[in-house]
Design a protein around this motif. Structure first.
Motif, PDB file in Angstrom:
ATOM      1  N   ASP A 170       0.839  -1.194   0.000  1.00 31.97           N
ATOM      2  CA  ASP A 170       0.000   0.000   0.000  1.00 31.97           C
ATOM      3  C   ASP A 170       0.878   1.249   0.000  1.00 31.97           C
ATOM      4  N   ARG A 172       0.178   4.338   0.445  1.00 33.79           N
ATOM      5  CA  ARG A 172      -0.123   5.298   1.518  1.00 33.79           C
ATOM      6  C   ARG A 172       0.507   4.872   2.836  1.00 33.79           C
ATOM      7  N   THR A 207      -1.560   1.235  10.930  1.00 35.33           N
ATOM      8  CA  THR A 207      -1.689   1.556   9.509  1.00 35.33           C
ATOM      9  C   THR A 207      -2.786   2.586   9.290  1.00 35.33           C
ATOM     10  N   TRP A 208      -3.925   2.402   9.944  1.00 39.80           N
ATOM     11  CA  TRP A 208      -5.061   3.322   9.784  1.00 39.80           C
ATOM     12  C   TRP A 208      -4.672   4.739  10.217  1.00 39.80           C
ATOM     13  N   TRP A 211      -2.476   6.312   7.624  1.00 39.53           N
ATOM     14  CA  TRP A 211      -3.324   6.805   6.535  1.00 39.53           C
ATOM     15  C   TRP A 211      -3.921   8.155   6.890  1.00 39.53           C
TER      16      TRP A 211
END
Length: 220
Positions: A170, A172, A207-208, A211
């Motif tokens: 990913d 991002r 991770t969130w 982001w």
């Protein structure tokens, strides 16, 4: 692991209840990681919002592949206008021309139609996924045309609400690690793994928040 209440959804069928591990994860990440200790409080009560429907989650992830969140969201909203009931049967009935008219590339149109066929013909074991471990779910999903490991990992995060997913493909996530941990310098997969070792078993949550450090308002 998908323990979030299934009766609390918004008008788009998204799960709005707090994932059951979220508060514990926040506390652990803030205790262990000085960057997370600064980052997490910036977003107050915001949290991961999942999606109940496996087919919709996978289709949305296909739309999201290799485009910006803004472009993906624009295409997705057009799809939902064209197909308010986004089911495998109705997607197949709509056909390639109608999907392409929503801004999808020829390839993504083919992928979504193939996904619909897999669900409609019950070629996938969607009812068993919540009982399978992460790698077993990924192994089944990547057999579907157009579903990469990244797509499968997004499914683990947004549908099954798995707490420990690290989507190294990913961009991002890599950009978030670069921005927050390496002052914007390039980051290798090895660097990302090293940083994330401190986040287990809550790599999804870290991770969130990374982001969010790039896109403060979730487009999910």
């Amino acid at each position: 692991m998908a323990l979030q209440s299934r009766d609390k959804t918004d008008g788009a069928g998204r799960q709005v209840a707090l994932p059951p591990y979220w508060e514990e994860a926040k506390a652990e990440l803030m205790r262990r990681d000085r960057i997370m200790n600064k980052l997490i409080p910036q977003f107050g009560d915001l949290h991961l919002v999942g999606h109940d429907d496996p087919f919709t989650t996978l289709a949305r992830s296909i739309v999201n592949q290799q485009v910006t969140p803004k472009a993906a969201n624009a295409a997705w909203q057009k799809l939902l206008v064209a197909l308010p009931k986004f089911t495998p049967a109705l997607v197949m009935k709509a056909g390639a021309a109608e999907l392409s008219a929503c801004g999808l590339s020829k390839r993504k149109t083919e992928y979504i139609l193939d996904l619909a066929d897999n669900f409609k013909a019950k070629k996938v074991h969607a009812t068993l996924w919540d009982q399978m471990d992460d790698e077993a779910v990924i192994a089944e999903l990547v057999q579907i045309r157009g579903i990469t490991r990244w797509t499968a990992e997004m499914f683990l995060i947004f549908n099954l609400l798995r707490p420990n997913v690290l989507p190294l493909d990913d961009p991002r996530l890599i950009a978030g690690i670069s921005h927050n941990y390496f002052s914007g310098e390039p980051v290798s997969r090895s660097d990302a793994r090293e940083v994330s070792a401190n986040w287990e078993p809550y790599r999804t949550v870290a991770t969130w928040y990374l982001w969010r450090s790039l896109d403060p308002v979730p487009v999910e």
